[in-house]
Design an enzyme around this catalytic site. Structure first.
Site, mmCIF file in Angstrom:
data_model
loop_
_atom_site.group_PDB
_atom_site.id
_atom_site.type_symbol
_atom_site.label_atom_id
_atom_site.label_comp_id
_atom_site.label_asym_id
_atom_site.label_seq_id
_atom_site.Cartn_x
_atom_site.Cartn_y
_atom_site.Cartn_z
ATOM 1 N N ASP A 15 0.814 -1.220 0.000
ATOM 2 C CA ASP A 15 0.000 0.000 0.000
ATOM 3 C C ASP A 15 0.853 1.279 0.000
ATOM 4 O O ASP A 15 2.021 1.258 0.362
ATOM 5 C CB ASP A 15 -0.883 0.040 1.261
ATOM 6 C CG ASP A 15 -1.994 -1.001 1.218
ATOM 7 O OD1 ASP A 15 -1.970 -1.860 0.323
ATOM 8 O OD2 ASP A 15 -2.873 -0.942 2.099
ATOM 9 N N ASP A 16 0.198 2.362 -0.345
ATOM 10 C CA ASP A 16 0.659 3.746 -0.116
ATOM 11 C C ASP A 16 1.705 4.264 -1.108
ATOM 12 O O ASP A 16 2.122 5.410 -1.005
ATOM 13 C CB ASP A 16 1.190 3.956 1.315
ATOM 14 C CG ASP A 16 0.102 3.763 2.357
ATOM 15 O OD1 ASP A 16 -1.057 3.483 1.961
ATOM 16 O OD2 ASP A 16 0.395 3.874 3.557
ATOM 17 N N HIS A 42 -5.776 9.310 0.467
ATOM 18 C CA HIS A 42 -5.590 8.571 1.725
ATOM 19 C C HIS A 42 -6.274 9.245 2.909
ATOM 20 O O HIS A 42 -5.645 9.541 3.928
ATOM 21 C CB HIS A 42 -4.098 8.361 2.034
ATOM 22 C CG HIS A 42 -3.848 7.105 2.813
ATOM 23 N ND1 HIS A 42 -3.996 7.021 4.181
ATOM 24 C CD2 HIS A 42 -3.473 5.868 2.405
ATOM 25 C CE1 HIS A 42 -3.714 5.783 4.572
ATOM 26 N NE2 HIS A 42 -3.402 5.057 3.518
ATOM 27 N N HIS A 53 3.727 -2.294 2.994
ATOM 28 C CA HIS A 53 3.675 -0.936 2.436
ATOM 29 C C HIS A 53 4.899 -0.667 1.567
ATOM 30 O O HIS A 53 5.957 -1.260 1.788
ATOM 31 C CB HIS A 53 3.572 0.093 3.565
ATOM 32 C CG HIS A 53 2.258 0.018 4.302
ATOM 33 N ND1 HIS A 53 2.014 -0.926 5.262
ATOM 34 C CD2 HIS A 53 1.115 0.744 4.165
ATOM 35 C CE1 HIS A 53 0.770 -0.775 5.713
ATOM 36 N NE2 HIS A 53 0.196 0.224 5.067
ATOM 37 N N HIS A 78 -5.893 2.806 -4.171
ATOM 38 C CA HIS A 78 -5.923 3.013 -2.713
ATOM 39 C C HIS A 78 -6.538 4.400 -2.426
ATOM 40 O O HIS A 78 -6.207 5.018 -1.439
ATOM 41 C CB HIS A 78 -4.492 2.909 -2.168
ATOM 42 C CG HIS A 78 -4.391 2.721 -0.687
ATOM 43 N ND1 HIS A 78 -5.276 1.974 0.041
ATOM 44 C CD2 HIS A 78 -3.474 3.174 0.200
ATOM 45 C CE1 HIS A 78 -4.913 1.987 1.325
ATOM 46 N NE2 HIS A 78 -3.841 2.707 1.447
HETATM 47 ZN ZN LIG Z 1 -2.740 3.110 3.243
#
Ligand SMILES: [Zn+2]
Length: 422
Positions: free
Chosen positions: A238-239, A293, A383, A289
């Site tokens: 993620d991210d 965020h 991540h 995603h």
């Molecule tokens: Zn995230």
């Protein structure tokens, strides 16, 4: 003891009542008063239809369909009926629609049929009253916005469901359902993973969220925490993207010939399009995603729509395709988010192992969270933003450990048997 006494009593009362009924229907000069009495109930078209339904249901079948929920497979259906008009994925299973046959067939991961639904026009004649009159009270009545589902238990634990449309008050379709074969659908794992950096309070609230999201995902077919009960897992990141960790992770995955699934933020996609391209061209999944965020459950409808649409557009502008899988920031989800995601063509995929690489960051702990917890079908959360040096260090060890335990590492499209792109 008491139960059997009550049963005997009920039987007695029932016998007396039926006796009264029988007396009533004896020919006397009072009869017939209404046309209904002219035709004994047993012979009414609805009654005949219900008799027929029950006769076939006992064999695990719906009327005029050669397939049953005990030992038929979707392969048999395809070889007899050809390709279905369309197939819809649900958590762990699939439904094939044969419009001409007025039949929809549900089958599990192994191709075993667990649900046969019939939409024959004769069914519309059946009202709740007629059904209760003939079949008695169901074992269970499930109500929702569109319909009322009457569940009758048959032999060998299979179920006959009559689905009444709330609008027309009559049967829309019936379903013969085998819960044992359907069980593959219900494989939902507890979320695992620990960190020594969390306060008691943070740990407790994380546990509460894990329990809540597990029950939420069992109620929503388009929300996944894990894949089916097979020796396969997925690695997710993620991210990202950033310009150091994400490229390093892509490189490691390529070295091991393993496919990963990246949940990128729309805002970062615009900043590092070359890294997005690199991930995509290496065969990894480039998924959404959201754009910024933020906690989607705290936003109004339009803002949620913009968060999803923005990220989709950003990814499409770089790789030419819009993703069909969304991971909400923080795993934060509610009915509104699920419905907007659905409207925009997304399934929601969360995780069943949190490596906590954002909390207790040491590579050793990341590996430990995977190795000590891994189960069939796990979706592993890591991540790939720029401070995840330890994640980069842990990744080769994670891959080697999983392969040593004979887990196949696959991307989410393969694990869940859902589309990655629209
Ligand atoms: Zn995230």
């Amino acid at each position: 003891m008491y139960a059997s006494l009550i049963l005997v009593l009920l039987l007695l009362i029932f016998t007396i009542l039926s006796a009264c009924d029988a007396n009533k229907s004896l020919p006397t000069e009072d009869l017939p008063q209404s046309s209904i009495d002219l035709y004994p109930k047993e012979d009414s078209p609805s009654s005949i239809e219900l008799d027929r339904i029950m006769k076939w249901a006992d064999k695990g079948m719906v009327v005029h369909s050669p397939f049953n929920v005990f030992d038929s497979s979707i392969q048999q259906v395809k070889s007899e009926w050809g390709k279905p008009d369309h197939v819809d994925q649900v958590a762990g299973g699939s439904y094939a629609t044969y419009s001409e046959k007025q039949t929809v067939i549900g089958f599990n991961q192994d191709g075993e049929i667990y649900d046969v639904r019939s939409y024959g026009p004769n069914l519309h004649e059946l009202t709740i009253e007629k059904v209760e009159d003939k079949l008695g009270q169901p074992k269970d009545i499930r109500l929702n916005d569109q319909d009322s589902i009457y569940v009758y238990e048959l032999k060998q634990q299979i179920e006959l469901k009559l689905i009444f449309s709330n609008k027309t008050k009559s049967v829309d379709h019936i379903s013969i359902y085998n819960p044992v074969r359907a069980e593959a659908e219900q494989y939902v794992l507890d979320i695992k993973g620990n960190s020594n950096q969390l306060t008691d309070k943070a740990w407790k609230s994380m546990q509460a969220w894990r329990a809540q999201i597990k029950s939420f995902s069992t109620e929503h077919q388009s929300v996944y925490l894990n894949g089916p009960n097979k020796k396969r897992v997925a690695l997710t990141f993620d991210d990202g993207p950033d310009d150091t960790i994400t490229p390093a992770i892509i490189h490691i995955l390529n070295d091991y010939n393993v496919k990963g699934s990246f949940f990128f933020l729309g805002s970062n996609v615009m900043r590092y399009p070359e890294v997005v391209k690199q991930a995509y061209e290496s065969g990894h999944l480039v998924l959404s995603h959201s754009y910024n965020h933020v906690e989607l459950t705290k936003l109004g409808k339009v803002d949620v729509e913009n968060e999803l649409a923005g990220a989709g557009k950003a990814i499409q502008s770089v790789v030419g395709r819009k993703p069909a899988i969304l991971r909400t920031p923080y795993g934060d989800t509610n009915n509104q988010v699920v419905s907007i995601a659905g409207e925009q063509g997304y399934s929601i995929v969360l995780w069943s192992i949190d490596t906590l690489d954002w909390s207790q960051r040491e590579a050793e702990n990341i590996v430990k969270n995977v190795v000590e917890n891994v189960r069939n079908g796990d979706i592993i959360l890591m991540h790939s933003d720029s401070d995840k040096i330890e994640t980069e260090k842990a990744l080769p060890l994670v891959i080697e450990a999983l392969e040593k335990m004979n887990f196949e590492i696959v991307d989410l499209e393969t694990l869940l048997n859902i589309k990655a792109y629209q």
